[in-house]
Design an enzyme around this catalytic site. Structure first.
Site, mmCIF file in Angstrom:
data_model
loop_
_atom_site.group_PDB
_atom_site.id
_atom_site.type_symbol
_atom_site.label_atom_id
_atom_site.label_comp_id
_atom_site.label_asym_id
_atom_site.label_seq_id
_atom_site.Cartn_x
_atom_site.Cartn_y
_atom_site.Cartn_z
ATOM 1 N N ILE A 31 4.628 3.591 7.335
ATOM 2 C CA ILE A 31 3.900 2.617 6.516
ATOM 3 C C ILE A 31 2.400 2.637 6.806
ATOM 4 O O ILE A 31 1.590 2.232 5.972
ATOM 5 C CB ILE A 31 4.511 1.207 6.720
ATOM 6 C CG1 ILE A 31 4.257 0.301 5.542
ATOM 7 C CG2 ILE A 31 4.028 0.585 8.020
ATOM 8 C CD1 ILE A 31 5.115 -0.954 5.541
ATOM 9 N N HIS A 100 12.981 6.997 16.941
ATOM 10 C CA HIS A 100 12.358 7.639 15.782
ATOM 11 C C HIS A 100 11.468 8.769 16.267
ATOM 12 O O HIS A 100 10.814 8.664 17.300
ATOM 13 C CB HIS A 100 11.551 6.643 14.946
ATOM 14 C CG HIS A 100 10.572 5.822 15.729
ATOM 15 N ND1 HIS A 100 10.951 4.753 16.505
ATOM 16 C CD2 HIS A 100 9.235 5.935 15.865
ATOM 17 C CE1 HIS A 100 9.890 4.232 17.080
ATOM 18 N NE2 HIS A 100 8.825 4.925 16.729
HETATM 19 P P1 5GP Z 1 6.159 3.646 17.601
HETATM 20 O O1 5GP Z 1 4.833 3.133 18.116
HETATM 21 O O2 5GP Z 1 7.278 2.709 17.916
HETATM 22 O O3 5GP Z 1 6.416 5.062 17.992
HETATM 23 O O4 5GP Z 1 5.961 3.726 16.025
HETATM 24 C C1 5GP Z 1 6.530 2.845 15.115
HETATM 25 C C2 5GP Z 1 6.040 3.290 13.763
HETATM 26 O O5 5GP Z 1 6.784 2.619 12.776
HETATM 27 C C3 5GP Z 1 4.559 2.973 13.499
HETATM 28 O O6 5GP Z 1 3.860 4.181 13.221
HETATM 29 C C4 5GP Z 1 4.602 2.025 12.304
HETATM 30 O O7 5GP Z 1 3.536 2.245 11.397
HETATM 31 C C5 5GP Z 1 5.955 2.317 11.689
HETATM 32 N N1 5GP Z 1 6.564 1.181 11.011
HETATM 33 C C6 5GP Z 1 6.728 -0.061 11.513
HETATM 34 N N2 5GP Z 1 7.343 -0.856 10.625
HETATM 35 C C7 5GP Z 1 7.570 -0.080 9.523
HETATM 36 C C8 5GP Z 1 8.198 -0.344 8.253
HETATM 37 O O8 5GP Z 1 8.651 -1.453 7.948
HETATM 38 N N3 5GP Z 1 8.260 0.691 7.376
HETATM 39 C C9 5GP Z 1 7.768 1.933 7.683
HETATM 40 N N4 5GP Z 1 7.887 2.867 6.749
HETATM 41 N N5 5GP Z 1 7.183 2.211 8.873
HETATM 42 C C10 5GP Z 1 7.086 1.205 9.768
#
Ligand code: 5GP
Ligand code: ZN
Length: 120
Positions: A31, A100
């Site tokens: 997002i 992820h």
């Molecule tokens: P992390 O920091 O946990 O590796 O990354 C989480 C990622 O998830 C971030 O890059 C953030 O932008 C993405 N993200 C969080 N919430 C959502 C959502 O509701 N939809 C999408 N498509 N991405 C999300």
């Protein structure tokens, strides 16, 4: 898992820009993209991180590899190159506690880690 945002995306309760899926894995656009291609590849089952991948949960790994291969090709970054990133735990800044893999590409991505901080 009830309060997990990525489980809600898998369940269709929250919309996402899906680019690939099979029975085990879903890939959708981040997002808040930080590169021209920024896709998240997740297992459909709730797994917090690679630290929780055991023999029972492992079957999605083959799908994950296939998703990476096919998404990279579809995005046109298979030959230019891309980076896979799986933030795990607090030092890595993991924000969403559902495993992820970020697939990043479409521009030169710079050094693997930020040079800020002590570096060791
Ligand atoms: P992390 O920091 O946990 O590796 O990354 C989480 C990622 O998830 C971030 O890059 C953030 O932008 C993405 N993200 C969080 N919430 C959502 C959502 O509701 N939809 C999408 N498509 N991405 C999300
Ligand atoms: Zn989840």
């Amino acid at each position: 898992m009830a309060d997990c945002i990525f489980c809600k995306i898998v369940a269709g309760e929250i919309p996402a820009d899906k680019v690939w899926e099979d029975d085990h894995v879903l890939a959708f656009r981040d997002i808040q993209p930080i590169a021209p291609t920024h896709v998240l590849v997740i297992p459909k089952v709730h797994v917090e991180s690679f630290a929780d991948v055991d023999e029972i949960r492992a079957p999605f790994l083959a799908s994950l590899a296939r998703a990476v291969r096919e998404v990279a090709a579809a995005e046109g970054v298979d030959t230019t190159g891309y980076r896979l990133l799986a933030n795990t735990g607090p030092d890595a800044g993991q924000e969403v506690m559902h495993l992820h893999v970020h697939l990043l590409g479409g521009r030169p991505l710079g050094p693997m880690l930020s040079m800020r901080g002590s570096g060791r």
